[in-house]
Motif scaffolding. Structure first.
Motif, PDB file in Angstrom:
ATOM      1  N   ASP A  84      19.158  13.453   9.026  1.00  0.00           N
ATOM      2  CA  ASP A  84      19.530  13.718   7.640  1.00  0.00           C
ATOM      3  C   ASP A  84      19.507  15.216   7.390  1.00  0.00           C
ATOM      4  O   ASP A  84      19.032  15.995   8.212  1.00  0.00           O
ATOM      5  CB  ASP A  84      18.552  13.007   6.695  1.00  0.00           C
ATOM      6  N   ALA A  85      20.037  15.594   6.256  1.00  0.00           N
ATOM      7  CA  ALA A  85      20.010  16.976   5.767  1.00  0.00           C
ATOM      8  C   ALA A  85      20.334  16.901   4.288  1.00  0.00           C
ATOM      9  O   ALA A  85      20.805  15.868   3.790  1.00  0.00           O
ATOM     10  CB  ALA A  85      21.029  17.843   6.504  1.00  0.00           C
ATOM     11  N   SER A  86      20.125  17.981   3.588  1.00  0.00           N
ATOM     12  CA  SER A  86      20.470  17.996   2.171  1.00  0.00           C
ATOM     13  C   SER A  86      21.968  17.731   2.020  1.00  0.00           C
ATOM     14  O   SER A  86      22.760  18.028   2.919  1.00  0.00           O
ATOM     15  CB  SER A  86      20.120  19.349   1.546  1.00  0.00           C
ATOM     16  N   VAL A  87      22.346  17.168   0.896  1.00  0.00           N
ATOM     17  CA  VAL A  87      23.763  16.844   0.684  1.00  0.00           C
ATOM     18  C   VAL A  87      24.623  18.103   0.716  1.00  0.00           C
ATOM     19  O   VAL A  87      25.752  18.067   1.226  1.00  0.00           O
ATOM     20  CB  VAL A  87      23.974  16.033  -0.617  1.00  0.00           C
ATOM     21  N   GLU A  88      24.104  19.208   0.227  1.00  0.00           N
ATOM     22  CA  GLU A  88      24.876  20.455   0.243  1.00  0.00           C
ATOM     23  C   GLU A  88      25.125  20.937   1.672  1.00  0.00           C
ATOM     24  O   GLU A  88      26.225  21.374   2.005  1.00  0.00           O
ATOM     25  CB  GLU A  88      24.166  21.534  -0.576  1.00  0.00           C
ATOM     26  N   ILE A  89      24.120  20.834   2.517  1.00  0.00           N
ATOM     27  CA  ILE A  89      24.274  21.250   3.914  1.00  0.00           C
ATOM     28  C   ILE A  89      25.215  20.289   4.649  1.00  0.00           C
ATOM     29  O   ILE A  89      26.109  20.719   5.394  1.00  0.00           O
ATOM     30  CB  ILE A  89      22.902  21.323   4.624  1.00  0.00           C
ATOM     31  N   ARG A  90      25.039  18.985   4.441  1.00  0.00           N
ATOM     32  CA  ARG A  90      25.925  18.016   5.093  1.00  0.00           C
ATOM     33  C   ARG A  90      27.373  18.243   4.659  1.00  0.00           C
ATOM     34  O   ARG A  90      28.297  18.207   5.475  1.00  0.00           O
ATOM     35  CB  ARG A  90      25.499  16.577   4.775  1.00  0.00           C
ATOM     36  N   ALA A  91      27.563  18.479   3.369  1.00  0.00           N
ATOM     37  CA  ALA A  91      28.912  18.691   2.850  1.00  0.00           C
ATOM     38  C   ALA A  91      29.525  19.972   3.418  1.00  0.00           C
ATOM     39  O   ALA A  91      30.703  19.983   3.787  1.00  0.00           O
ATOM     40  CB  ALA A  91      28.888  18.747   1.324  1.00  0.00           C
ATOM     41  N   THR A  92      28.740  21.018   3.490  1.00  0.00           N
ATOM     42  CA  THR A  92      29.247  22.281   4.033  1.00  0.00           C
ATOM     43  C   THR A  92      29.651  22.106   5.484  1.00  0.00           C
ATOM     44  O   THR A  92      30.731  22.554   5.911  1.00  0.00           O
ATOM     45  CB  THR A  92      28.188  23.393   3.903  1.00  0.00           C
TER      46      THR A  92
END
Length: 169
Positions: A84-92
């Motif tokens: 997992d990762a933060s949604v902002e990092i995953r999205a980037t």
């Protein structure tokens, strides 16, 4: 096939041949959104479950990636990783991957799509997205790819060592 035709979607799922698809075909933004939508249809899930389990049980084993792999598809897997990762990092990361392939969407659209998908997958009645109790959490928010791979390998190595210890006389 239209997304509002569950029986047609289930028929497609029952006749899928994994050899017909490349990783590139399956890694588009459109494919990711479609997968999340059809995953909520019970007949589609049932058909895909058989396909996924057959793939997982192939000679030599397999690595599967998905939001219910450790809890529904392969609950008895030797190693379960919850990456997992933060949604902002995953999205980037996803946005960069897709824009490098020529897809056009804004980072804000990608964040919105991931939030929508996460919400849909967490709240579906059948096989919701949840980490298995015995999974190893790997939060990649602040990790490089190499560091994340090292953590995954360490988790696998730990299980292999434990299995070897149990099988020794």
């Amino acid at each position: 096939v239209e997304f509002d035709d569950p029986s047609a979607l289930a028929k497609v799922a029952r006749t899928l041949d994994l050899g017909d698809y490349s990783e590139e075909d399956l890694r588009t933004a459109e494919a990711g959104q479609a997968a999340s939508k059809v995953a909520a249809i019970p007949d589609v899930r049932a058909a895909l479950l058989d396909l996924q389990r057959a793939f997982a049980n192939q000679a030599g084993g397999a690595v599967l990636d998905g939001r219910d792999i450790g809890t529904v598809v392969c609950p008895d897997a030797d190693v379960k990783l919850w990456v997992d990762a933060s949604v902002e990092i995953r999205a980037t990361r996803r946005w960069k991957e897709l824009t490098e392939k020529g897809e056009t969407l804004s980072l804000e659209e990608m964040i919105a799509q991931l939030k929508e998908r996460d919400d849909r997958d967490k709240n579906r009645a059948d096989a919701p997205m949840i980490a298995a109790a015995d999974s190893v959490l790997i939060d990649t928010t602040d990790l490089t790819i190499d560091a994340a791979v090292d953590k995954a390998r360490a988790a696998v190595d730990t299980v292999i060592a434990q299995t070897s210890e149990r099988s020794e006389p």
